[in-house]
Design a protein around this motif. Structure first.
Motif, short mmCIF file in Angstrom:
data_model
loop_
_atom_site.label_atom_id
_atom_site.label_comp_id
_atom_site.label_asym_id
_atom_site.label_seq_id
_atom_site.Cartn_x
_atom_site.Cartn_y
_atom_site.Cartn_z
N LEU A 105 -6.97 -1.59 10.47
CA LEU A 105 -5.83 -1.45 10.27
C LEU A 105 -5.28 -0.98 8.87
CD1 LEU A 105 -2.90 -0.89 11.74
CD2 LEU A 105 -2.23 -3.33 11.36
N PRO A 106 -5.59 -1.98 7.91
CA PRO A 106 -5.18 -1.66 6.56
C PRO A 106 -6.04 -0.11 6.16
CG PRO A 106 -5.65 -4.05 6.64
CD PRO A 106 -6.34 -3.31 8.03
N PHE A 107 -7.02 -0.13 6.38
CA PHE A 107 -8.03 1.09 5.97
C PHE A 107 -7.20 2.18 6.47
CE2 PHE A 107 -11.21 4.25 6.72
CZ PHE A 107 -11.44 4.70 5.31
N ALA A 108 -6.76 2.30 7.86
CA ALA A 108 -6.45 3.29 8.38
C ALA A 108 -4.88 3.79 7.95
CB ALA A 108 -6.26 3.06 10.06
N CYS A 109 -4.19 2.68 7.79
CA CYS A 109 -2.84 2.76 7.27
C CYS A 109 -2.78 3.61 5.82
CB CYS A 109 -2.16 1.60 7.09
SG CYS A 109 -1.34 1.06 8.86
N ARG A 110 -3.83 2.89 4.76
CA ARG A 110 -3.81 3.52 3.25
C ARG A 110 -4.45 4.93 3.56
NH1 ARG A 110 -7.74 0.78 0.24
NH2 ARG A 110 -6.37 1.41 -1.62
N LEU A 111 -5.40 5.36 4.39
CA LEU A 111 -5.66 6.53 4.65
C LEU A 111 -4.52 7.67 5.03
CD1 LEU A 111 -7.75 8.95 4.41
CD2 LEU A 111 -8.55 8.01 6.77
N LEU A 112 -3.86 7.20 6.06
CA LEU A 112 -2.58 7.76 6.54
C LEU A 112 -1.52 7.88 5.47
CD1 LEU A 112 -1.16 9.29 9.13
CD2 LEU A 112 -0.18 6.90 9.53
N PHE A 113 -1.10 6.93 4.82
CA PHE A 113 -0.40 6.86 3.67
C PHE A 113 -0.77 8.05 2.59
CE2 PHE A 113 1.04 2.22 4.39
CZ PHE A 113 1.59 2.64 5.41
N CYS A 158 0.95 -1.29 -0.24
CA CYS A 158 -0.13 0.01 -0.11
C CYS A 158 0.86 1.23 -0.07
CB CYS A 158 -0.85 -0.05 1.17
SG CYS A 158 -2.02 -1.39 1.49
N LEU A 159 1.96 1.14 0.61
CA LEU A 159 2.82 2.33 0.77
C LEU A 159 3.46 2.54 -0.59
CD1 LEU A 159 4.38 4.40 2.35
CD2 LEU A 159 6.13 2.86 3.11
N PHE A 160 3.94 1.57 -1.38
CA PHE A 160 4.46 1.73 -2.70
C PHE A 160 3.27 2.31 -3.80
CE2 PHE A 160 7.53 -1.76 -1.61
CZ PHE A 160 8.33 -0.93 -1.22
N GLU A 161 1.93 2.07 -3.51
CA GLU A 161 1.14 2.65 -4.28
C GLU A 161 1.07 4.03 -4.48
OE1 GLU A 161 -2.75 -0.50 -4.08
OE2 GLU A 161 -2.66 1.29 -2.67
N ARG A 162 1.66 5.08 -3.30
CA ARG A 162 1.67 6.32 -3.22
C ARG A 162 2.76 6.84 -3.94
NH1 ARG A 162 -3.52 6.34 -3.48
NH2 ARG A 162 -4.44 5.22 -2.00
N LEU A 163 3.78 6.12 -4.20
CA LEU A 163 5.20 6.79 -4.88
C LEU A 163 4.66 7.59 -6.22
CD1 LEU A 163 7.59 3.90 -4.26
CD2 LEU A 163 7.12 5.97 -2.90
N ASN A 164 3.63 7.09 -6.91
CA ASN A 164 3.56 7.94 -8.17
C ASN A 164 2.93 9.25 -8.05
OD1 ASN A 164 4.21 5.93 -9.96
ND2 ASN A 164 2.24 5.03 -10.20
#
Length: 561
Positions: free
Chosen positions: A183-191, A115-121
């Motif tokens: 947890l995944p939803f919260a982390c994805r929103l935070l990222f 999920c973190l790598f999704e935000r690099l673009n």
């Protein structure tokens, strides 16, 4: 919420309408049946809306399956890792391998890295989705910031709904449903929020511009891949992150706080402009690649023999001028030569890294991992032996040779090129370029060192990590500087490009001798760590004194022989 949904439905409907109209247009161009297809379809808004809804419903199961496969992939990696490193994991289908808490925690960790790598673009201001959004906002005169925020937030919610079923099954199996879903939803929103906050900062525009260069972008991608891989391995096998209810609540609160912070920010106009610029470069590169597919064999042979990469150089003319522009043009045109040599070296280092990891897993499977243990002193003793490796792998000699043969051999005939300001500016610019080219090699070498420390290290002092980083930067600086320094001070080449200066050959021989036998010098010191620190400081002082000498002597010595 209704505002978000209305925006998303309008955006998706317009994008789908363009797609359906394009498809209908191509159908009408088919021979025989094309003329019989009515153009009235373009006006059937209700029919296209119904088709859009139908397509969305048909695509929903595929989306859920895709998200489920991603979670399954993360679980499979965690399961196999647990089987390999677990002392009792001799049987693959042992129930303890399936139900182990480590598998649950590792799966969540690996999935969050995905999920973190999704935000690099987004941070890189690249990607077709970003361009489509800002283009949509431009056409319909919407706020760029609000358009990006609304789309990515509603898209996050929709994708989280697609993750809901596989995450529920995963959490139910490990009796951790609440953590597996929230947890995944919260982390994805935070990222997402963090990426938006960073992208909205003024300094980030300079980072985007710096990442625009092809070699730098390649270094960036390679570094992200390697560092990300090591982070996944470290935070699973070596240092397990235990995802508890308290951790989940903390991340959820941070996600909510950052959500309201994002509401108060706006993206700079420069960030929006860079999205358009990057898309224009991609479209132009694609058009060139498509055009070159029909090139004749003669043209292809000419390009291969010249080894010059066809690139769009207009950006360089906008960013640089004078001697600096000349250096960047030369470097960009011969970038393909450097990239090919760099690729072979990195392939060797990656192969070496895989051998180290494979050897560790072999020792683990045979319960022999205690056979090879290294402490801080043993790690430090290995560092001086890196000198001959860097000496062999660095590209400074090739870079200096191209500078002379393809540029300086002709330009040194002009007096303006031999002025003090031109020489110093050219030297610093070339030193920077040489440092950037050699950086992936240094990163590859020291990633192998860090892999050895993580896999075989024991009682490693935290200070040794800082020393290794300082030593690596110093070595990169030395090998990027030394050859260029001798070139400007001695200018050893004649008009045919052959080295005729005996002082140059003698100094290089001394330097080669030191690189090969420097580990013998450490015997004069009480501690190898002290020797590594001193040699790193001496390198920095050498570079500093060399820059002063270039400023004073190069205008007199940097000339044709």
């Amino acid at each position: 919420m209704r505002d978000y949904l209305n925006f998303y439905m309008n955006y998706v409907q317009i994008q789908s309408t363009v797609l359906l109209n394009s498809l209908w247009f191509w159908l009408r161009r088919l021979p025989l049946i094309g003329k019989k297809i009515s153009p009235k379809f373009y006006q059937m808004i209700d029919l296209k809306t119904a088709l859009l809804i139908l397509l969305k419903w048909l695509y929903l199961p595929i989306t859920i399956i895709k998200k489920g496969l991603l979670i399954f992939l993360a679980w499979l990696i965690a399961f196999l890792a647990h089987y390999i490193v677990s002392p009792g994991g001799n049987q693959l289908l042992n129930p303890s391998n399936f139900t182990a808490p480590e598998v649950f925690n590792w799966t969540i960790t690996i999935f969050l890295f995905f999920c973190l790598f999704e935000r690099l673009n987004f941070l890189d201001a690249s990607g077709k989705t970003l361009f489509n959004l800002v283009d949509f906002a431009k056409i319909y005169q919407l706020s760029y910031s609000e358009t990006l925020k609304k789309y990515y937030r509603i898209n996050l919610v929709i994708s989280s709904l697609a993750y809901l079923v596989p995450l529920f099954l995963f959490g139910w199996f490990y009796h951790q449903i609440l953590i597996a879903i929230i947890l995944p939803f919260a982390c994805r929103l935070l990222f997402l929020n963090i990426s938006m906050i960073i992208a909205a900062q003024a300094f980030w525009l300079k980072v985007i511009d710096w990442l625009h260069g092809e070699i730098v972008r390649w270094i960036y991608g390679f570094s992200i891949l390697i560092i990300g891989g090591f982070a996944v391995i470290y935070f699973t096998i070596f240092q397990t992150i235990v995802w508890t209810n308290l951790v989940t609540l903390t991340i959820a609160l941070l996600a909510v706080f950052s959500y309201f912070w994002v509401n108060r920010i706006a993206f700079k106009q420069g960030f929006i402009q860079r999205i358009f610029i990057k898309q224009a470069y991609r479209d132009e590169a694609y058009a060139k690649a498509k055009t070159n597919q029909g090139s004749t064999g003669i043209l292809a042979a000419q390009r291969a023999s010249q080894k010059i990469e066809a690139t769009d150089e207009s950006a360089l003319f906008n960013r640089y001028s004078g001697i600096q522009l000349l250096n960047h043009l030369l470097f960009k045109r011969y970038q393909k030569v450097f990239s090919k040599k760099l690729l072979w070296r990195l392939g060797f280092l990656i192969g070496l890294l895989l051998i180290i990891i494979g050897f560790y897993f072999y020792l683990t499977m045979t319960n022999s991992q205690n056979m090879l243990i290294m402490d801080s002193n043993q790690v430090a003793k290995a560092l001086p032996s890196l000198f001959p490796i860097v000496y062999i792998l660095n590209l400074s000699k090739e870079i200096v040779a191209i500078y002379y043969l393809k540029c300086d051999k002709a330009m040194l005939n002009y007096p303006f090129y031999r002025t003090k300001s031109a020489i110093l500016g050219s030297f610093l610019d070339r030193l920077k370029q040489s440092f950037i080219v050699n950086t992936p090699i240094i990163i590859g070498i020291f990633l192998n060192i860090f892999a050895i420390i993580l896999l075989f290290g024991e009682n490693i002092s935290p200070a040794i990590y800082g020393l290794i980083i300082f030593y690596g930067i110093a070595m990169n600086l030395l090998f990027s500087f030394h050859e260029l320094f001798l070139y400007y001070i001695l200018q050893p080449f004649d008009r045919e490009g052959k080295a005729k200066n005996p002082a140059f050959q003698f100094i290089n021989w001394i330097f080669y001798f030191f690189c090969i036998y420097n580990y013998n010098v450490e015997g004069f010191f009480n501690s190898t760590i002290l020797y590594v620190l001193i040699i790193s400081i001496v390198i920095v002082l050498y570079v500093g004194l060399g820059l002063m000498m270039v400023r004073l002597k190069a205008p007199k010595t940097f000339r044709l022989k």
